[in-house]
Motif scaffolding. Sequence first.
Motif, PDB file in Angstrom:
ATOM      1  N   GLY A  56       0.777  -1.218   0.000  1.00 41.32           N
ATOM      2  CA  GLY A  56       0.000   0.000   0.000  1.00 41.32           C
ATOM      3  C   GLY A  56       0.815   1.277   0.000  1.00 41.32           C
ATOM      4  N   ASN A  57       2.050   1.187   0.416  1.00 38.04           N
ATOM      5  CA  ASN A  57       2.921   2.353   0.475  1.00 38.04           C
ATOM      6  C   ASN A  57       4.286   2.007  -0.081  1.00 38.04           C
ATOM      7  OD1 ASN A  57       1.058   2.662   3.182  1.00 38.04           O
ATOM      8  ND2 ASN A  57       1.424   4.623   2.141  1.00 38.04           N
ATOM      9  N   THR A  58       4.858   2.945  -0.814  1.00 33.88           N
ATOM     10  CA  THR A  58       6.181   2.767  -1.384  1.00 33.88           C
ATOM     11  C   THR A  58       6.999   4.035  -1.208  1.00 33.88           C
ATOM     12  OG1 THR A  58       5.521   3.515  -3.599  1.00 33.88           O
ATOM     13  CG2 THR A  58       5.294   1.163  -3.115  1.00 33.88           C
ATOM     14  N   VAL A  59       8.302   3.873  -1.305  1.00 31.77           N
ATOM     15  CA  VAL A  59       9.205   5.008  -1.292  1.00 31.77           C
ATOM     16  C   VAL A  59      10.317   4.718  -2.282  1.00 31.77           C
ATOM     17  CG1 VAL A  59      10.565   4.091   0.639  1.00 31.77           C
ATOM     18  CG2 VAL A  59      10.602   6.545   0.128  1.00 31.77           C
ATOM     19  N   CYS A  60      10.719   5.735  -3.020  1.00 34.72           N
ATOM     20  CA  CYS A  60      11.767   5.593  -4.017  1.00 34.72           C
ATOM     21  C   CYS A  60      12.849   6.640  -3.794  1.00 34.72           C
ATOM     22  CB  CYS A  60      11.217   5.747  -5.430  1.00 34.72           C
ATOM     23  SG  CYS A  60      10.081   4.445  -5.938  1.00 34.72           S
ATOM     24  N   ALA A  61      14.063   6.283  -4.157  1.00 32.37           N
ATOM     25  CA  ALA A  61      15.159   7.229  -4.099  1.00 32.37           C
ATOM     26  C   ALA A  61      14.952   8.329  -5.134  1.00 32.37           C
ATOM     27  CB  ALA A  61      16.481   6.520  -4.347  1.00 32.37           C
ATOM     28  N   ASP A  62      15.474   9.506  -4.827  1.00 32.90           N
ATOM     29  CA  ASP A  62      15.333  10.624  -5.752  1.00 32.90           C
ATOM     30  C   ASP A  62      15.925  10.310  -7.126  1.00 32.90           C
ATOM     31  OD1 ASP A  62      15.866  13.249  -3.263  1.00 32.90           O
ATOM     32  OD2 ASP A  62      14.064  12.141  -3.830  1.00 32.90           O
ATOM     33  N   LYS A  65      13.205   8.480  -9.071  1.00 30.96           N
ATOM     34  CA  LYS A  65      11.850   9.024  -8.994  1.00 30.96           C
ATOM     35  C   LYS A  65      11.275   9.255 -10.392  1.00 30.96           C
ATOM     36  CE  LYS A  65       9.339  13.129  -7.432  1.00 30.96           C
ATOM     37  NZ  LYS A  65       9.480  14.457  -6.789  1.00 30.96           N
ATOM     38  N   GLY A  66      10.067   8.764 -10.590  1.00 27.41           N
ATOM     39  CA  GLY A  66       9.389   8.941 -11.857  1.00 27.41           C
ATOM     40  C   GLY A  66       9.781   7.948 -12.920  1.00 27.41           C
ATOM     41  N   ARG A  67      10.798   7.136 -12.660  1.00 24.43           N
ATOM     42  CA  ARG A  67      11.255   6.161 -13.640  1.00 24.43           C
ATOM     43  C   ARG A  67      11.073   4.718 -13.178  1.00 24.43           C
ATOM     44  NH1 ARG A  67      16.410   5.854 -14.902  1.00 24.43           N
ATOM     45  NH2 ARG A  67      17.174   6.684 -12.905  1.00 24.43           N
ATOM     46  N   PHE A  68      11.268   4.475 -11.894  1.00 21.99           N
ATOM     47  CA  PHE A  68      11.170   3.126 -11.346  1.00 21.99           C
ATOM     48  C   PHE A  68       9.909   2.995 -10.508  1.00 21.99           C
ATOM     49  CE2 PHE A  68      16.000   2.010 -11.107  1.00 21.99           C
ATOM     50  CZ  PHE A  68      16.137   2.357 -12.438  1.00 21.99           C
ATOM     51  N   THR A  69       9.319   1.815 -10.530  1.00 21.90           N
ATOM     52  CA  THR A  69       8.154   1.514  -9.719  1.00 21.90           C
ATOM     53  C   THR A  69       8.337   0.165  -9.043  1.00 21.90           C
ATOM     54  OG1 THR A  69       6.696   2.748 -11.225  1.00 21.90           O
ATOM     55  CG2 THR A  69       5.657   1.216  -9.686  1.00 21.90           C
ATOM     56  N   ILE A  70       8.173   0.150  -7.742  1.00 21.56           N
ATOM     57  CA  ILE A  70       8.240  -1.102  -6.998  1.00 21.56           C
ATOM     58  C   ILE A  70       6.819  -1.581  -6.728  1.00 21.56           C
ATOM     59  CG2 ILE A  70       8.372   0.056  -4.749  1.00 21.56           C
ATOM     60  CD1 ILE A  70      10.201  -2.249  -3.819  1.00 21.56           C
ATOM     61  N   SER A  71       6.619  -2.868  -6.823  1.00 21.86           N
ATOM     62  CA  SER A  71       5.318  -3.458  -6.548  1.00 21.86           C
ATOM     63  C   SER A  71       5.520  -4.866  -6.010  1.00 21.86           C
ATOM     64  CB  SER A  71       4.441  -3.480  -7.809  1.00 21.86           C
ATOM     65  OG  SER A  71       5.037  -4.266  -8.826  1.00 21.86           O
ATOM     66  N   ARG A  72       4.447  -5.470  -5.528  1.00 24.34           N
ATOM     67  CA  ARG A  72       4.561  -6.834  -5.021  1.00 24.34           C
ATOM     68  C   ARG A  72       3.273  -7.595  -5.239  1.00 24.34           C
ATOM     69  NH1 ARG A  72       6.133  -6.417   1.029  1.00 24.34           N
ATOM     70  NH2 ARG A  72       6.032  -8.720   0.910  1.00 24.34           N
ATOM     71  N   LYS A  77       4.452 -14.447  -4.003  1.00 23.98           N
ATOM     72  CA  LYS A  77       5.646 -14.270  -3.180  1.00 23.98           C
ATOM     73  C   LYS A  77       6.754 -13.583  -3.972  1.00 23.98           C
ATOM     74  CE  LYS A  77       4.674 -18.246  -0.216  1.00 23.98           C
ATOM     75  NZ  LYS A  77       5.195 -19.517   0.346  1.00 23.98           N
ATOM     76  N   THR A  78       6.385 -12.538  -4.676  1.00 23.88           N
ATOM     77  CA  THR A  78       7.308 -11.871  -5.584  1.00 23.88           C
ATOM     78  C   THR A  78       7.221 -10.362  -5.448  1.00 23.88           C
ATOM     79  OG1 THR A  78       7.106 -13.696  -7.166  1.00 23.88           O
ATOM     80  CG2 THR A  78       8.008 -11.630  -7.991  1.00 23.88           C
ATOM     81  N   VAL A  79       8.375  -9.719  -5.475  1.00 26.93           N
ATOM     82  CA  VAL A  79       8.499  -8.265  -5.521  1.00 26.93           C
ATOM     83  C   VAL A  79       9.073  -7.894  -6.881  1.00 26.93           C
ATOM     84  CG1 VAL A  79       9.549  -6.232  -4.477  1.00 26.93           C
ATOM     85  CG2 VAL A  79       8.847  -8.141  -3.036  1.00 26.93           C
ATOM     86  N   TYR A  80       8.574  -6.810  -7.451  1.00 19.69           N
ATOM     87  CA  TYR A  80       9.000  -6.383  -8.773  1.00 19.69           C
ATOM     88  C   TYR A  80       9.613  -4.991  -8.723  1.00 19.69           C
ATOM     89  CZ  TYR A  80       5.705 -10.057 -10.083  1.00 19.69           C
ATOM     90  OH  TYR A  80       5.022 -11.251 -10.193  1.00 19.69           O
ATOM     91  N   LEU A  81      10.476  -4.730  -9.673  1.00 17.17           N
ATOM     92  CA  LEU A  81      10.998  -3.389  -9.888  1.00 17.17           C
ATOM     93  C   LEU A  81      10.907  -3.102 -11.377  1.00 17.17           C
ATOM     94  CD1 LEU A  81      12.314  -0.917  -8.493  1.00 17.17           C
ATOM     95  CD2 LEU A  81      14.523  -1.844  -9.224  1.00 17.17           C
ATOM     96  N   GLN A  82       9.935  -2.288 -11.756  1.00 12.51           N
ATOM     97  CA  GLN A  82       9.789  -1.869 -13.137  1.00 12.51           C
ATOM     98  C   GLN A  82      10.677  -0.659 -13.366  1.00 12.51           C
ATOM     99  OE1 GLN A  82       7.878  -3.221 -15.768  1.00 12.51           O
ATOM    100  NE2 GLN A  82       9.118  -1.765 -16.937  1.00 12.51           N
ATOM    101  N   MET A  83      11.610  -0.772 -14.278  1.00  9.55           N
ATOM    102  CA  MET A  83      12.580   0.276 -14.542  1.00  9.55           C
ATOM    103  C   MET A  83      12.371   0.793 -15.958  1.00  9.55           C
ATOM    104  SD  MET A  83      15.997  -1.366 -12.777  1.00  9.55           S
ATOM    105  CE  MET A  83      16.114  -2.663 -14.015  1.00  9.55           C
ATOM    106  N   ASN A  84      11.994   2.047 -16.064  1.00  7.28           N
ATOM    107  CA  ASN A  84      11.779   2.690 -17.345  1.00  7.28           C
ATOM    108  C   ASN A  84      12.779   3.827 -17.528  1.00  7.28           C
ATOM    109  OD1 ASN A  84       9.491   1.040 -17.806  1.00  7.28           O
ATOM    110  ND2 ASN A  84       8.156   2.514 -16.762  1.00  7.28           N
ATOM    111  N   SER A  85      12.921   4.263 -18.762  1.00  8.16           N
ATOM    112  CA  SER A  85      13.820   5.374 -19.084  1.00  8.16           C
ATOM    113  C   SER A  85      15.199   5.167 -18.476  1.00  8.16           C
ATOM    114  CB  SER A  85      13.215   6.698 -18.603  1.00  8.16           C
ATOM    115  OG  SER A  85      11.961   6.936 -19.205  1.00  8.16           O
ATOM    116  N   LEU A  86      15.732   3.996 -18.663  1.00  5.22           N
ATOM    117  CA  LEU A  86      17.005   3.637 -18.046  1.00  5.22           C
ATOM    118  C   LEU A  86      18.146   4.492 -18.580  1.00  5.22           C
ATOM    119  CD1 LEU A  86      16.499  -0.189 -17.919  1.00  5.22           C
ATOM    120  CD2 LEU A  86      17.096   1.240 -15.956  1.00  5.22           C
ATOM    121  N   LYS A  87      19.067   4.793 -17.690  1.00  4.32           N
ATOM    122  CA  LYS A  87      20.236   5.596 -17.993  1.00  4.32           C
ATOM    123  C   LYS A  87      21.494   4.782 -17.727  1.00  4.32           C
ATOM    124  CE  LYS A  87      17.852   9.650 -16.096  1.00  4.32           C
ATOM    125  NZ  LYS A  87      17.929  10.726 -15.058  1.00  4.32           N
TER     126      LYS A  87
END
Length: 123
Positions: A56-62, A65-72, A77-87
């Motif tokens: 229900g709550n997430t926090v991301c490093a600055d 921010k705006g590029r990665f999304t954490i979900s579960r 029994k899985t946690v995800y990290l969606q990474m967009n606009s990769l640098k």
Amino acid sequence: QVQPVESGGGLVQAGGSLRLSCAASGLTFGAYAAAWFRQAPGKEREFVAAITTSGGNTVCADSVKGRFTISRDNAKKTVYLQMNSLKPADTAVYYCATGSVTLSAYASYYNFWGQGTQVTVSS
């Protein structure tokens, strides 16, 4: 006990996307907050994102921010990290961590760590 196993890393072009998965064994997976950290060569381990037990709550490093999304998905029994606009600066070994009863950006709060998965972003 929870044993995280990361997958989904690889080589991508700048601007591309990757979805990391962290599969955590153990019947008590849903009782723990989870997080992603990363470590690049010559740098200290860096917090990326964290998520509460229910998602229900997430926090991301600055830096992500705006590029990665954490979900579960506790059913999987899985946690995800969606990474967009990769640098290229996102290039690092990414680690999944869990075992904290509360959300935290500090590595010391997490008791169980995965082996890491390499993410390389080319320019």
